[in-house]
Motif scaffolding. Structure first.
Motif, PDB file in Angstrom:
ATOM      1  N   LEU A   1       0.825  -1.198   0.000  1.00 11.35           N
ATOM      2  CA  LEU A   1       0.000   0.000   0.000  1.00 11.35           C
ATOM      3  C   LEU A   1       0.864   1.255   0.000  1.00 11.35           C
ATOM      4  O   LEU A   1       0.577   2.220  -0.720  1.00 11.35           O
ATOM      5  CB  LEU A   1      -0.937  -0.004   1.210  1.00 11.35           C
ATOM      6  CG  LEU A   1      -1.944   1.130   1.284  1.00 11.35           C
ATOM      7  CD1 LEU A   1      -2.876   1.109   0.086  1.00 11.35           C
ATOM      8  CD2 LEU A   1      -2.732   1.050   2.570  1.00 11.35           C
ATOM      9  N   ASN A   2       1.947   1.250   0.761  1.00  9.19           N
ATOM     10  CA  ASN A   2       2.872   2.379   0.804  1.00  9.19           C
ATOM     11  C   ASN A   2       3.505   2.620  -0.565  1.00  9.19           C
ATOM     12  O   ASN A   2       3.645   3.759  -1.001  1.00  9.19           O
ATOM     13  CB  ASN A   2       3.937   2.130   1.872  1.00  9.19           C
ATOM     14  CG  ASN A   2       4.757   3.357   2.164  1.00  9.19           C
ATOM     15  OD1 ASN A   2       4.334   4.467   1.934  1.00  9.19           O
ATOM     16  ND2 ASN A   2       5.948   3.136   2.705  1.00  9.19           N
ATOM     17  N   THR A   3       3.857   1.555  -1.252  1.00  6.42           N
ATOM     18  CA  THR A   3       4.440   1.672  -2.589  1.00  6.42           C
ATOM     19  C   THR A   3       3.433   2.267  -3.569  1.00  6.42           C
ATOM     20  O   THR A   3       3.769   3.130  -4.389  1.00  6.42           O
ATOM     21  CB  THR A   3       4.898   0.304  -3.113  1.00  6.42           C
ATOM     22  OG1 THR A   3       5.857  -0.227  -2.179  1.00  6.42           O
ATOM     23  CG2 THR A   3       5.540   0.386  -4.476  1.00  6.42           C
ATOM     24  N   VAL A   4       2.192   1.861  -3.479  1.00  4.12           N
ATOM     25  CA  VAL A   4       1.136   2.394  -4.343  1.00  4.12           C
ATOM     26  C   VAL A   4       0.913   3.865  -4.061  1.00  4.12           C
ATOM     27  O   VAL A   4       0.770   4.669  -4.997  1.00  4.12           O
ATOM     28  CB  VAL A   4      -0.167   1.585  -4.164  1.00  4.12           C
ATOM     29  CG1 VAL A   4      -1.339   2.277  -4.844  1.00  4.12           C
ATOM     30  CG2 VAL A   4      -0.011   0.169  -4.676  1.00  4.12           C
ATOM     31  N   ILE A   5       0.898   4.245  -2.798  1.00 10.71           N
ATOM     32  CA  ILE A   5       0.685   5.640  -2.435  1.00 10.71           C
ATOM     33  C   ILE A   5       1.826   6.520  -2.956  1.00 10.71           C
ATOM     34  O   ILE A   5       1.592   7.633  -3.443  1.00 10.71           O
ATOM     35  CB  ILE A   5       0.546   5.790  -0.905  1.00 10.71           C
ATOM     36  CG1 ILE A   5      -0.769   5.183  -0.445  1.00 10.71           C
ATOM     37  CG2 ILE A   5       0.632   7.248  -0.468  1.00 10.71           C
ATOM     38  CD1 ILE A   5      -0.915   5.069   1.054  1.00 10.71           C
TER      39      ILE A   5
END
Length: 130
Positions: free
Chosen positions: A122-126
């Motif tokens: 999720l952090n990578t997507v954000i």
């Protein structure tokens, strides 16, 4: 809309189970020398059944009816009442408890690793893939 598709929620429930199991095992180990103490255990199957059948909500057909919800939280910890391991009535087998503790620790760490993986994704997507 469920942002994580229920995965994080399922992992959270697994962590709650592992935490309760760890507390129960620690209590058993702490009471290994207590006379007449009966070992306790947590059953995942029983915990799952309790979660599925403990919530009741009323259907209001008129604005004057009271809205209520009943949530029954039964104890998920069971005791081995008729089992004694030693002559003083204690039912704790230290070797078995240590094995359960090691197994539960591995299970807990696997859940934590899986949650970390989900949150890192999720952090990578954000951040846009950076």
């Amino acid at each position: 809309m469920n942002l994580f598709g229920g995965t994080i929620n399922s992992l959270e429930k697994g962590l709650q189970y592992a935490t309760l199991k760890n507390k129960t095992i620690a209590q058993n180990i702490a009471n290994v020398d207590t006379p007449n103490y009966k070992a306790k255990d947590v059953s995942f199957k029983q915990m799952l059944q309790d979660k599925q059948t403990t919530f009741i909500s009323a259907n209001r057909t008129d604005i004057r009816h009271y809205d209520f919800e009943i949530t029954n939280k039964p104890s998920n910890v069971s005791s081995y009442e008729n089992f004694t391991y030693r002559n003083d009535g204690n039912g704790v087998d230290m070797d078995a408890e240590q094995a359960k503790l090691a197994q539960n620790t591995i299970y807990y760490n696997a859940l934590v690793d899986r949650i970390n993986g989900k949150l890192n994704t999720l952090n990578t997507v954000i951040k846009g893939g950076r």
